[in-house]
Scaffold this motif. Structure first.
Motif: not given
Length: 591
Positions: A255-272
């Motif tokens: 659960s923790d890793v999934t939520m952390t990964m969502s932020i990281q993926l969101a960061f990459l998407a927003v950065l792009g």
């Protein structure tokens, strides 16, 4: 020997309040402090929400060639103020959590002390201890990281999303698509975490029960050479608890890793997306930086929600286990000022067609038992093992309630007696003569805490404990160890008898009180019992007929029925079973 499975208490009302309602009921008395603590923590976190905006302002100040001192000072002030508010709010929550734990433990221990004997007989001490210690501790966790943290995280999440919307709606849309999608996947894990947490707490209780089983019979384990087997049994329970704990850790980590990964993926998407918009000139670089800061700021509230949900599941499982104990049948808590001197006369007892069974696979203990114990004097109960003798005492103390027939004490139906008054009128010396950890004095006055020194000295002398008191280094104030481990079996029996004498009972119940005494002390105790029979009513259970041959009346029990009754001489002449018991015992004593 294998440990017996730990029985799980069954709530008296399976359709009762939900665990969440039970949890909120425990928190309700502290809601004022919790609201203040939550607002302080929220204010501390809210101060952090302004930091990305100030960072944007600082970047713009640099870009315009102006001095960045003012925004940096404001940023520093926000950090300090937010830290102080958060720290004080956290302290209030922790202090309140300790209060909730203390209140829960007080209530739970009070409830356990008031449980009916059949309910406690179905449980194990280790599991009850786990509920009082481990499960109540989890209430503190759910209070801080469950309810309050989750509430604050929701508000912080909404505040962060609002500020992100203010910064740029397009980038917010990109963020929400990623976070909400992965969040939906994470929500599917929560039921698994809840089930795993409940099983983990139950396994810890089972491990405590297995260890308590060994410690309660520590000498027997050693004398039987069973250390390795019992170590393996407790280790197996510990491994089971370990496996359950690992299961909780596994699902919580996913659960923790999934939520952390969502932020990281969101960061990459927003950065792009944001980088492309900065390159096209439709978005300022300072706005992208501020938005990315808010994106990382989302990790706190989202992580708080996940942690709060996990903690909430632990708390709900704990409160469910606590409520299981509180739902068990209990005795009424009655106020009783003690017996008055005029009410200390001896009591008679009548059993009439009494039927009783323990409700398990055993045969009924009593089948229409009928006998009388006249006021004053001594009556003895004898018979083979399993005849139902000790059950008579359990029914008189109302540890159990008879199913049919009638029991009267002092001419009054036993169910009409207030329980506290009934037990204050009786003194019960059990067969295993339990001695509690503490001093000799504390054990002697346990049933009569107001006893004076003269009464104490008289009881010690009558039960021949003088030599023991003189031998102990601190006399009456010497610690006797856990369960009286430093004392002999005969000394423990005499302590139990002295404790009963100090109670000045109207009805004295003695269960095999001479079984561990030598001949000299047995004779002395017989004289004491006969002397007491002149002042109160004495009901004695004995296998050693020498103890009761001078009783006014002897009742012979066999297979849960009264076989016959009479004096020693009458029974020797007229009852084959009693004559056989007496003859066998006499032959054994003359060998």
């Amino acid at each position: 020997m294998r440990p017996t499975p730990t029985p799980t208490p069954t709530p008296a009302n399976t359709a009762g309040p939900s665990p969440l309602r039970l949890l909120l009921a425990r928190v309700r008395p502290h809601r004022g402090v919790l609201i203040r603590a939550g607002l302080l923590s929220l204010a501390g976190s809210g101060a952090g929400l302004a930091m990305p905006l100030m960072a944007k302002h600082a970047v713009d100040t640099y870009a315009d060639g102006r001095s960045p001192v003012a925004p940096l000072v404001v940023l520093t002030a926000l950090v300090l103020v937010g830290a102080c508010l958060s720290a004080y709010g956290s302290y209030l929550m922790s202090r309140t959590g300790e209060g909730v734990v203390l209140r829960a433990r007080d209530q739970l221990v009070g409830r356990i002390m008031r449980l009916k004997v059949p309910a406690v007989d179905r449980l194990t001490p280790g599991d009850l201890q786990s509920r009082v210690t481990s499960d109540t501790t989890l209430l503190r966790t759910v209070l801080s990281s469950g309810l309050v943290e989750s509430f604050n995280s929701v508000l912080m999440l909404l505040g962060t999303v609002a500020l992100m919307a203010y910064m740029d709606l397009t980038l917010l849309g990109v963020t929400l698509v990623v976070v909400v999608g992965i969040g939906a996947v994470t929500s599917l894990l929560m039921p698994r975490i809840q089930r795993a947490q409940l099983k983990a707490q139950e396994s810890v209780g089972a491990m405590g029960a297995a260890l308590d089983r060994v410690l309660q019979a520590f000498r027997t384990v050693k004398a039987s050479g069973a250390e390795e087997r019992e170590t393996a049994a407790v280790a197996a329970a510990a491994r089971h608890a370990h496996d359950r704990g690992v299961a909780v850790a596994k699902w919580s980590s996913v659960s923790d890793v999934t939520m952390t990964m969502s932020i990281q993926l969101a960061f990459l998407a927003v950065l792009g997306v944001g980088g492309a918009r900065v390159a096209s000139g439709s978005l300022e670089i300072s706005s992208l930086i501020a938005f990315l800061l808010y994106l990382f700021y989302l990790m706190g509230p989202i992580g708080g929600l996940v942690e709060g949900w996990t903690g909430l599941q632990s708390g709900l499982a704990a409160v469910r286990r606590i409520d299981e104990v509180e739902s068990l049948p209990g005795e009424p808590a009655e106020e009783f000022g003690g017996l008055k001197e005029k009410d200390r006369g001896p009591l008679g007892v009548t059993f009439k067609d009494v039927t009783f069974g323990y409700g398990d696979e055993r045969a009924p203990a009593h089948h229409g038992v009928t006998f009388d114990v006249p006021t004053g004097g001594m009556v003895a109960l004898v018979g083979p093992s399993g005849a139902g003798k000790s059950t008579v005492f359990s029914l008189l103390e109302r540890f159990y309630d008879h199913e049919a027939g009638a029991i009267t004490v002092g001419g009054r139906d036993i169910r009409d007696w207030p329980l506290a008054e009934l037990r204050a009128s009786l003194a019960y010396v059990e067969q295993d003569a339990p001695v509690l950890a503490g001093t000799l004095r504390e054990n002697l006055v346990f049933a009569a805490p107001d006893a004076g020194e003269k009464e104490l000295a008289a009881a010690v002398a009558r039960t021949r404990l003088d030599a023991l008191v003189e031998r102990l280094p601190d006399g009456l104030d010497t610690a006797v160890g856990h369960r009286g481990v430093t004392l002999s079996g005969g000394e423990r029996q005499r302590i139990a008898i002295a404790r009963a004498l100090l109670r000045r009972p109207r009805l004295l119940l003695l269960d095999e009180v001479t079984s561990q005494l030598d001949a000299v002390n047995e004779q002395a105790l017989r004289d004491v019992i006969l002397e007491l029979a002149e002042q109160t009513t004495v009901l004695v259970i004995a296998h050693r007929l020498s103890t009761v041959r001078h009783a006014d009346r002897i009742v012979v029990l066999e297979e849960g029925r009264v076989r016959t009754a009479g004096t020693h001489e009458e029974l020797i002449a007229g009852d084959e079973l009693y004559r056989e018991l007496a003859t066998t015992q006499l032959a054994a004593e003359t060998r």
